[in-house]
Design an enzyme around this catalytic site. Structure first.
Site, PDB file in Angstrom:
ATOM      1  N   GLN A 279      32.606 -31.361 -57.738  1.00 33.62           N
ATOM      2  CA  GLN A 279      31.459 -30.493 -58.034  1.00 33.62           C
ATOM      3  C   GLN A 279      31.597 -29.116 -57.371  1.00 33.62           C
ATOM      4  O   GLN A 279      31.121 -28.112 -57.909  1.00 33.62           O
ATOM      5  CB  GLN A 279      30.172 -31.175 -57.573  1.00 33.62           C
ATOM      6  CG  GLN A 279      28.963 -30.676 -58.325  1.00 33.62           C
ATOM      7  CD  GLN A 279      27.712 -31.462 -57.959  1.00 33.62           C
ATOM      8  OE1 GLN A 279      27.337 -31.562 -56.786  1.00 33.62           O
ATOM      9  NE2 GLN A 279      27.065 -32.017 -58.953  1.00 33.62           N
ATOM     10  N   ILE A 337      39.674 -20.794 -56.235  1.00 31.98           N
ATOM     11  CA  ILE A 337      39.953 -22.037 -56.981  1.00 31.98           C
ATOM     12  C   ILE A 337      41.458 -22.315 -57.016  1.00 31.98           C
ATOM     13  O   ILE A 337      41.893 -23.462 -56.951  1.00 31.98           O
ATOM     14  CB  ILE A 337      39.346 -21.950 -58.404  1.00 31.98           C
ATOM     15  CG1 ILE A 337      37.814 -22.012 -58.311  1.00 31.98           C
ATOM     16  CG2 ILE A 337      39.891 -23.043 -59.319  1.00 31.98           C
ATOM     17  CD1 ILE A 337      37.072 -21.725 -59.600  1.00 31.98           C
ATOM     18  N   GLU A 363      34.437   6.363 -62.533  1.00 28.08           N
ATOM     19  CA  GLU A 363      33.387   6.754 -63.494  1.00 28.08           C
ATOM     20  C   GLU A 363      31.990   6.507 -62.913  1.00 28.08           C
ATOM     21  O   GLU A 363      31.061   6.098 -63.611  1.00 28.08           O
ATOM     22  CB  GLU A 363      33.632   6.105 -64.849  1.00 28.08           C
ATOM     23  CG  GLU A 363      35.001   6.558 -65.376  1.00 28.08           C
ATOM     24  CD  GLU A 363      35.288   6.309 -66.813  1.00 28.08           C
ATOM     25  OE1 GLU A 363      34.348   6.254 -67.609  1.00 28.08           O
ATOM     26  OE2 GLU A 363      36.480   6.191 -67.145  1.00 28.08           O
TER      27      GLU A 363
HETATM   28  N1  CAA Z   1      23.356  13.655 -70.133  1.00 27.47           N
HETATM   29  C1  CAA Z   1      23.013  14.960 -70.224  1.00 27.47           C
HETATM   30  N2  CAA Z   1      22.660  15.709 -69.172  1.00 27.47           N
HETATM   31  C2  CAA Z   1      22.646  15.119 -67.972  1.00 27.47           C
HETATM   32  C3  CAA Z   1      22.977  13.769 -67.777  1.00 27.47           C
HETATM   33  C4  CAA Z   1      23.350  13.026 -68.934  1.00 27.47           C
HETATM   34  N3  CAA Z   1      23.697  11.746 -68.855  1.00 27.47           N
HETATM   35  N4  CAA Z   1      22.866  13.467 -66.482  1.00 27.47           N
HETATM   36  C5  CAA Z   1      22.475  14.603 -65.845  1.00 27.47           C
HETATM   37  N5  CAA Z   1      22.350  15.588 -66.759  1.00 27.47           N
HETATM   38  C6  CAA Z   1      21.905  16.955 -66.525  1.00 27.47           C
HETATM   39  C7  CAA Z   1      20.501  17.009 -65.936  1.00 27.47           C
HETATM   40  O1  CAA Z   1      19.526  16.944 -66.945  1.00 27.47           O
HETATM   41  C8  CAA Z   1      20.513  18.342 -65.244  1.00 27.47           C
HETATM   42  O2  CAA Z   1      20.342  19.371 -66.192  1.00 27.47           O
HETATM   43  P1  CAA Z   1      19.144  20.467 -66.071  1.00 27.47           P
HETATM   44  O3  CAA Z   1      19.324  21.149 -64.746  1.00 27.47           O
HETATM   45  O4  CAA Z   1      19.350  21.347 -67.250  1.00 27.47           O
HETATM   46  O5  CAA Z   1      17.877  19.669 -66.106  1.00 27.47           O
HETATM   47  C9  CAA Z   1      21.941  18.443 -64.747  1.00 27.47           C
HETATM   48  O6  CAA Z   1      22.729  17.582 -65.563  1.00 27.47           O
HETATM   49  C10 CAA Z   1      22.104  18.086 -63.293  1.00 27.47           C
HETATM   50  O7  CAA Z   1      21.633  16.777 -63.147  1.00 27.47           O
HETATM   51  P2  CAA Z   1      21.137  16.180 -61.778  1.00 27.47           P
HETATM   52  O8  CAA Z   1      20.174  17.111 -61.136  1.00 27.47           O
HETATM   53  O9  CAA Z   1      20.705  14.780 -62.033  1.00 27.47           O
HETATM   54  O10 CAA Z   1      22.505  16.228 -60.924  1.00 27.47           O
HETATM   55  P3  CAA Z   1      22.872  15.550 -59.545  1.00 27.47           P
HETATM   56  O11 CAA Z   1      23.673  16.491 -58.750  1.00 27.47           O
HETATM   57  O12 CAA Z   1      21.659  14.941 -58.920  1.00 27.47           O
HETATM   58  O13 CAA Z   1      23.926  14.389 -59.997  1.00 27.47           O
HETATM   59  C11 CAA Z   1      24.700  12.305 -60.774  1.00 27.47           C
HETATM   60  C12 CAA Z   1      23.642  13.410 -60.864  1.00 27.47           C
HETATM   61  C13 CAA Z   1      24.234  11.215 -61.722  1.00 27.47           C
HETATM   62  C14 CAA Z   1      24.803  11.730 -59.375  1.00 27.47           C
HETATM   63  C15 CAA Z   1      26.066  12.875 -61.221  1.00 27.47           C
HETATM   64  O14 CAA Z   1      26.562  13.842 -60.331  1.00 27.47           O
HETATM   65  C16 CAA Z   1      27.129  11.814 -61.410  1.00 27.47           C
HETATM   66  O15 CAA Z   1      27.151  11.115 -62.425  1.00 27.47           O
HETATM   67  N6  CAA Z   1      28.060  11.694 -60.441  1.00 27.47           N
HETATM   68  C17 CAA Z   1      29.206  10.788 -60.556  1.00 27.47           C
HETATM   69  C18 CAA Z   1      30.327  11.461 -61.249  1.00 27.47           C
HETATM   70  C19 CAA Z   1      31.365  10.495 -61.688  1.00 27.47           C
HETATM   71  O16 CAA Z   1      31.105   9.545 -62.416  1.00 27.47           O
HETATM   72  N7  CAA Z   1      32.630  10.748 -61.267  1.00 27.47           N
HETATM   73  C20 CAA Z   1      33.705   9.969 -61.686  1.00 27.47           C
HETATM   74  C21 CAA Z   1      34.851  10.863 -62.071  1.00 27.47           C
HETATM   75  S1  CAA Z   1      35.615  10.590 -63.589  1.00 27.47           S
HETATM   76  C22 CAA Z   1      36.620   9.241 -63.443  1.00 27.47           C
HETATM   77  O17 CAA Z   1      36.470   8.430 -62.580  1.00 27.47           O
HETATM   78  C23 CAA Z   1      37.595   9.140 -64.523  1.00 27.47           C
HETATM   79  C24 CAA Z   1      38.751   8.261 -64.308  1.00 27.47           C
HETATM   80  O18 CAA Z   1      39.735   8.664 -63.720  1.00 27.47           O
HETATM   81  C25 CAA Z   1      38.765   6.917 -64.883  1.00 27.47           C
END
Ligand code: CAA
Length: 380
Positions: A279, A337, A363
């Site tokens: 189990q 396991i 991401e």
């Molecule tokens: N769609 C459209 N617009 C968006 C949005 C979305 N999903 N998310 C945020 N925005 C816009 C907001 O509306 C805002 O616009 P306005 O000023 O015109 O209103 C603007 O973007 C800024 O948004 P925030 O104030 O929310 O920004 P923030 O600094 O607080 O950050 C966060 C938000 C979600 C933390 C963002 O910075 C984030 O996603 N960070 C992580 C980044 C990431 O995923 N990095 C990974 C790199 S890529 C990778 O890993 C690829 C690989 O190699 C596999």
């Protein structure tokens, strides 16, 4: 609500499963150990239509839905998560944005070779001091007469060394903060564009990850995507779709590890019987199965939200958060396991456990997904 997959989805699943079993499985341990990029396999993925699954057929894309893409990624990830991240970055982070926001000329020149697998793409957002805090871009793209001058460094770029075309995010108007950010198409080989050394990673070792260095790289103005200042929104929208892909990758890693643990538990004997009859092991398998089923529902739902043109920022963050945790939990249990055998390469589960970890980091880390989720539920 119908949870059955269509005939078409089942065909895609079988095609991806056959490809993974026939072309990826045999040398997956060697590629992982020696960090060998799967060049021949990626070419074949292009020929099979896996490199631009959701793109407009007018530009050579597959015209398929996001659910098809998720199903294919899941199958590849069960066997080789390095191959699946190469595919995911090309589809979600490069081809999707080019298709959605690029001009006809940009699509003809760059999208078509990317979706057919003739060329490979990379997405360059992260910087040494701007990984999670993506608005703090230090890379600059300053406007000159007929071009932008690109300067700065990008870090941890998937497909960094193998790509031909790069979508590079850079700050054009620092005073405007995130509203001054742009995105550009940059070609490998342009003067001043240098690729840094390959990272020696814990997991997804046969995908290649590099830093990128730009020193006065001249980027033609026609290579900016969309209007001036759209780069940050472009990145955020692209990443929402990318998170569905990584959630599918995590789901596949979990499923792959579960299947290996299930099979092993039926042949390995201890205390006079197959270990699945204890189990302690059967309950582990039940927990693994349950966690995977829950994650799959969320990943498929997010894909279907995108296909139905609903807002998928929330569902993609939820799917990634849950599926990446499932990948981590399930792979740790799969190693457990397998006992001592789980700790050696031959049984694959130690690699799947190492690969699982990155799904909680790239991401957007799990903490970033919680920022996205909490902001959405508090503000809606
Ligand atoms: N769609 C459209 N617009 C968006 C949005 C979305 N999903 N998310 C945020 N925005 C816009 C907001 O509306 C805002 O616009 P306005 O000023 O015109 O209103 C603007 O973007 C800024 O948004 P925030 O104030 O929310 O920004 P923030 O600094 O607080 O950050 C966060 C938000 C979600 C933390 C963002 O910075 C984030 O996603 N960070 C992580 C980044 C990431 O995923 N990095 C990974 C790199 S890529 C990778 O890993 C690829 C690989 O190699 C596999």
């Amino acid at each position: 609500m119908n949870f059955e997959l269509t005939e078409e989805h089942l065909m895609i699943r079988d095609a991806a499963r056959n490809f993974a079993q026939q072309e990826l499985e045999a040398d997956v341990i060697e590629r992982d150990t020696q960090q060998i990029f799967p060049t021949a396999q990626v070419k074949k993925m292009g020929e099979l239509g896996f490199m631009g699954m959701m793109n407009d057929p007018k530009y050579g894309g597959g015209g398929m839905d996001t659910l098809s893409y998720v199903i294919a990624l899941e199958e590849l990830s069960k066997i080789d998560a390095s191959a699946s991240v190469i595919m995911s970055v090309n589809n979600s982070l490069v081809c999707w944005g080019l298709d959605e926001y690029g001009t006809h000329e940009q699509k003809e020149k760059y999208l078509t070779p990317l979706v057919t697998g003739e060329k490979l793409g990379a997405f360059a957002l992260s910087e040494p001091e701007a990984g999670s805090d993506a608005t703090s871009q230090k890379t600059t793209a300053i406007e000159k007469e007929d071009h932008y001058l690109l300067n700065g460094t990008k870090n941890w770029i998937t497909n960094g060394g193998s790509a031909d075309y790069y979508l590079v995010i850079a700050q054009t108007h620092p005073d405007l903060k995130h509203k001054g950010i742009n995105v550009f198409i940059v070609e490998k080989g342009w003067e001043g564009f240098e690729i840094g050394p390959k990272e020696d990673k814990l997991g997804i070792r046969s995908s290649d990850t590099h830093s990128l260095i730009f020193n006065d790289v001249k980027v033609p103005k026609e290579n900016r995507i969309a209007e001036d200042g759209f780069g940050f929104k472009f990145a955020m929208k692209t990443l929402s779709g990318g998170r569905i892909g990584i959630a599918a990758q995590a789901l596949g890693i979990a499923q792959g590890a579960y299947e290996k643990a299930l099979a092993y538990s039926k042949i390995r004997k201890a205390f006079g019987t197959e270990i699945c009859n204890h189990q302690a092991i059967a309950f582990k398998l039940a927990d693994m199965y349950t966690q995977i089923e829950g994650a799959r529902m969320l990943v498929y739902k997010s894909a279907i939200d995108k296909d139905n043109e609903l807002d998928y920022d929330l569902s993609s963050a939820v799917a990634k958060l849950v599926a990446s945790q499932a990948a981590m939990d399930v792979t740790i249990e799969a190693v457990q396991i397998h006992g001592g055998n789980g700790y050696v390469k031959e049984y694959h589960v130690e690699r799947l456990m190492r690969d699982a970890k990155i799904t909680q980091i790239y991401e957007g880390t799990s903490e970033i997904q919680k920022i996205v989720i909490s902001r959405k539920i508090l503000n809606d």
